[in-house]
Design a protein around this motif. Structure first.
Motif, short mmCIF file in Angstrom:
data_model
loop_
_atom_site.label_atom_id
_atom_site.label_comp_id
_atom_site.label_asym_id
_atom_site.label_seq_id
_atom_site.Cartn_x
_atom_site.Cartn_y
_atom_site.Cartn_z
N SER A 96 43.68 30.88 44.94
CA SER A 96 42.94 30.00 44.04
C SER A 96 42.27 28.86 44.79
O SER A 96 42.75 28.40 45.82
CB SER A 96 43.87 29.43 42.95
OG SER A 96 44.80 28.55 43.49
N LYS A 118 41.61 33.55 41.39
CA LYS A 118 40.92 32.69 40.42
C LYS A 118 40.24 31.53 41.12
O LYS A 118 40.73 31.00 42.11
CB LYS A 118 41.89 32.17 39.36
CG LYS A 118 43.01 31.31 39.90
CD LYS A 118 43.98 30.88 38.81
CE LYS A 118 45.10 30.05 39.41
NZ LYS A 118 46.06 29.62 38.42
N GLU A 119 39.05 31.20 40.61
CA GLU A 119 38.26 30.10 41.15
C GLU A 119 38.05 30.24 42.65
O GLU A 119 38.31 29.33 43.44
CB GLU A 119 38.92 28.76 40.80
CG GLU A 119 39.02 28.54 39.31
CD GLU A 119 39.83 27.31 38.92
OE1 GLU A 119 40.24 26.55 39.82
OE2 GLU A 119 40.04 27.13 37.72
N GLN A 144 37.02 33.81 37.12
CA GLN A 144 36.19 32.68 37.56
C GLN A 144 35.92 32.75 39.06
O GLN A 144 36.09 31.77 39.79
CB GLN A 144 36.86 31.37 37.19
CG GLN A 144 37.05 31.22 35.69
CD GLN A 144 37.94 30.06 35.34
OE1 GLN A 144 38.96 29.84 35.97
NE2 GLN A 144 37.55 29.31 34.32
#
Length: 178
Positions: A96, A118-119, A144
């Motif tokens: 992340s 994620k991200e 994301q």
């Protein structure tokens, strides 16, 4: 601890360090070969806004070839390695808040279970760059995440005959969501 094995004690971490407990990076690392190697279950590698950069385009930025479980890698940049992040056989891996750029394989995952990305921003500069490759990994969740300039953005496949791969008859398909 061995010469290149690090436990979080506030000491600076150097190139090639084998991390055996949660670690927060204090500086950028410019490395030839491997930057950081995961050496234990249940650890977090917080890049703390810093970068891992390859000096020669070889090695791995963060290497979990040992298949350690419940590992989190977060908050920084990994650039220019042959493989940005490699994980073989690990379960419950979380990536992340990362930028993984200009690596041959930016994120390369084999034979794991329960991966969350994620991200994350992934980018390449040539047709030979791979974004996220998942081979025989179950329960991948990619959220994301932006992937740009890579020959392949996301690949869900079987493991084949590569390192860490079980025999073909024992290989599950990659499953998950983007």
């Amino acid at each position: 601890c061995g010469a290149n094995t690090w436990q979080a004690r506030g000491a600076p971490v150097g190139c090639g360090a084998v991390l055996t407990s949660s670690t927060t990076l204090q500086d950028d690392l410019d490395c030839s070969g491997a930057a950081l190697v995961i050496g234990a279950d249940n650890i977090t590698v917080d890049l703390n806004g810093h970068a891992l950069r390859s000096l020669d385009g070889t090695g791995v930025g963060v290497d979990n070839s040992g298949g350690f479980a419940h590992v989190t890698i977060k908050n920084g940049a990994i650039a220019g390695f042959a493989e940005g992040i490699r994980s073989l056989g690990a379960s419950h891996l979380t990536l992340s808040g990362l930028a993984v750029v200009r690596c041959g394989f930016n994120i390369y995952l084999v034979a794991g279970d329960g991966v969350e990305i994620k991200e994350v921003a992934v980018s390449g500069e040539s047709a030979s760059t791979y974004g996220v490759v998942c081979e025989s990994v179950r329960n991948v969740a990619i959220k994301q995440t932006a992937i740009n300039g890579c020959r392949i953005g996301v690949e869900f496949g079987s493991c084949g005959l590569g390192p860490g791969c079980p025999p073909p008859e024992d290989q599950p398909p990659t499953t998950g969501s983007i």
